[in-house]
Design an enzyme around this catalytic site. Structure first.
Site, short mmCIF file in Angstrom:
data_model
loop_
_atom_site.label_atom_id
_atom_site.label_comp_id
_atom_site.label_asym_id
_atom_site.label_seq_id
_atom_site.Cartn_x
_atom_site.Cartn_y
_atom_site.Cartn_z
CD1 TRP A 147 45.22 36.44 39.33
CD2 TRP A 147 45.82 37.15 37.32
NE1 TRP A 147 44.12 37.00 38.76
CE2 TRP A 147 44.47 37.45 37.52
CE3 TRP A 147 46.42 37.50 36.11
CZ2 TRP A 147 43.71 38.11 36.56
CZ3 TRP A 147 45.66 38.15 35.17
CH2 TRP A 147 44.32 38.44 35.39
CG HIS A 181 44.57 41.40 29.25
ND1 HIS A 181 44.38 40.13 28.75
CD2 HIS A 181 45.29 41.26 30.38
CE1 HIS A 181 44.97 39.25 29.54
NE2 HIS A 181 45.53 39.91 30.54
CG ASP A 239 46.27 43.66 33.23
OD1 ASP A 239 45.72 44.48 32.48
OD2 ASP A 239 45.76 42.56 33.52
CD GLU A 240 48.06 38.94 32.95
OE1 GLU A 240 47.09 38.85 32.17
OE2 GLU A 240 48.23 38.16 33.90
CB VAL A 241 52.03 44.92 28.11
CG1 VAL A 241 52.13 45.48 26.68
CG2 VAL A 241 51.14 45.83 28.94
#
Length: 524
Positions: A235, A94, A150-152
């Site tokens: 999510w 992000h 997060d959310e790589v």
């Protein structure tokens, strides 16, 4: 009934990557948060932070970033009310607000993923550390920093990563932990007394042994534990993790127990009070978020005494990511936030909890859509007038869709029916809308418009009705805009109108213009 939330801080997440409130409104919100029992703020500045030097290009352009003086004033306002401020600085995933800039494209993991940093380039590490340095130095009372992670997405797909992964024994898990550990170690070397927290989603599938080897300290559990089906949640991976985080028959199998077993002594939780329903939601559903907190209370009640829950962050996402549309603005979500906090305090959303919320905010209902309109001041509810107007215009825009398509002239407009239940003349207006629909289908179809052969009498009836609907919408829009610019930058009002109003108003205007053109061909 569950026990109340265990000891620890209750943080409210301020997501400033979209619709950043004006500073005077932020001060009013902080005062309200204090009255609601909030202990701290988790502030995600993104491009609203006043980065300097080579990082100045990271500052927002749609509106000015907060000044250094404004950032300090936000902290002082929170400090005066006993609230801690924890900045959130993304360091891996992000990073859209950083990597969208052409001069930094080469730091992406892969060209088509704007959010993920290439973990192999030393330039990227230096960039992240400079971002952290500037944020830390502008927070003189700082004790804790959140490093995101997060959310790589697409990690391991870049050419550098593929080369790294070709070595025996390496995996994407190791690659993730390698970068995060590098950042954490460099951070602790620079600020040894500072605490680090991070999101956990990239580590949920990792074994306890893998986590032990790469242990970096505190982990911030970012899980929504939502009972709503995964496809209806922002999510998806996080919501579905409710099945992982939920009440397992054997507590040792739970994710929290796994982290604790890996040596992570202090754990946090994160819930949601807004911004997790759908990417374009305009009005918050309080019950949905109360249910989220009830699930977290069940989890907390099931934990072994050995796990130290440091607190909970009640997240309020303003965008799903830097490049997505706006979620609900803060004013319409305040009843949800107050209800979630009362749920944590009481262990349930009891009659007393409900009464406390309505009294604290001066509202008739905890659901914003059911709140009675008032002409009184906003002393108990900063932004109430805007919240009421947004409920009204959301009803006008998002109830029953009537779509008309034409290959050359796209006439695609939406008009409301269901929301008119809120008005005394609802049945009459619904009937008018249905009649309007019948007239358009019968006397102003794409066939008629293309050939400009129309019944002038019926076409002008359609014209007059469309003009009436458009005028009603425009009056509401102006009222919303007037209130919105008092609390938010002009750019926020402009974006909100373009995203939500233009798709309705523009087609209505086109059908009005088309009728005028057609009637000219039929009337002397």
């Amino acid at each position: 009934m569950n026990p109340p939330w265990p000891k620890g801080k209750k943080l409210v997440h301020l997501d400033l990557k979209g619709a950043p409130p004006r500073v005077d409104y932020l001060h009013r919100l902080i005062e309200l948060f204090s009255r609601l029992g909030v202990d701290g703020l988790l502030v995600e500045y993104e491009d609203m932070f006043p980065y300097e030097g080579e990082l100045q290009l990271l500052q927002a352009t749609a509106q000015p970033a907060y000044s250094r003086e404004q950032v300090l004033s936000i902290q002082e306002s929170a400090k005066a009310r006993g609230m801690e401020v924890i900045p959130l600085v993304q360091t891996f995933g992000h990073m859209e607000f950083v990597l969208k800039h052409r001069s930094l494209w080469h730091l992406r993991e892969v060209p088509h993923c704007v959010g993920t940093l290439n973990p192999h380039k030393e330039e990227g590490v230096k960039l992240v550390m400079e971002m952290l340095r500037q944020v830390v130095e502008l927070h003189p009372h700082l004790t804790t920093v959140h490093i995101g992670a997060d959310e790589v997405y697409t990690l391991g797909e870049g050419e550098d990563s593929k080369l790294w992964l070709a070595s025996t024994g390496r995996s994407v898990e190791h690659l993730f932990l390698s970068h995060v550990t590098k950042i954490a170690k460099a951070f602790k070397e620079a600020w040894p007394d500072m605490n680090i927290i991070m999101w956990d989603d990239m580590m949920r599938g990792m074994s306890q042994d893998t986590l032990k080897v790469h242990l970096i300290g505190h982990v911030f559990i970012k899980t929504l534990l939502d009972l709503i089906p995964p496809h209806d949640s922002k999510w998806i991976s996080r919501t579905s993790s409710a099945h992982v985080m939920g009440l397992h028959p054997k507590p040792g199998l739970s994710l929290l127990e796994k982290y604790h077993g890996a040596g992570m002594s202090d754990l946090w939780a994160a819930s949601s009070f807004k911004g997790s329903t759908s990417v374009h939601t305009c009005v918050t559903c309080t019950q949905r978020h109360v249910d989220n907190h009830l699930q977290w209370l069940k989890v907390a009640a099931s934990l072994s005494a050995a796990i130290n829950m440091r607190g909970i962050a009640i997240t309020g996402w303003q965008r799903y990511d830097h490049l997505s549309v706006l979620c609900e603005l803060l004013p319409v979500a305040l009843p949800s936030l107050a209800s979630c906090l009362q749920t944590l305090h009481h262990g349930e959303f009891s009659t007393e909890a409900h009464r406390n919320v309505t009294e604290l905010l001066g509202v008739s209902s905890v659901e914003m859509e059911a709140v009675e309109r008032t002409s009184t001041g906003e002393s108990l509810f900063p932004g109430r007038r805007l919240a009421e107007l947004m409920v009204e215009i959301n009803s006008l825009l998002n109830s029953e869709d009537l779509r008309f398509f034409e290959s050359n002239i796209s006439v695609n407009f939406r008009l409301t029916c269901l929301e008119l239940d809120n008005f005394s003349s609802s049945i009459h207006l619904k009937n008018r809308l249905l009649c309007f629909n019948r007239f358009v289908r019968g006397w102003f179809s794409p066939y008629h418009r293309q050939r400009k052969m129309v019944n002038p009498l019926n076409s002008m009836h359609i014209h007059n009705q469309a003009s009436l609907y458009l005028d009603t919408l425009q009056k509401t829009v102006e009222a919303v805009r007037k209130e919105m610019v008092n609390l938010y930058p002009d750019s926020t009002a402009e974006e909100w109108m373009e995203e939500h109003v233009s798709p309705v108003a523009a087609p209505l205007q086109r059908i009005i213009d088309a009728i005028q053109a057609c009637v000219k061909e039929m009337v002397p």
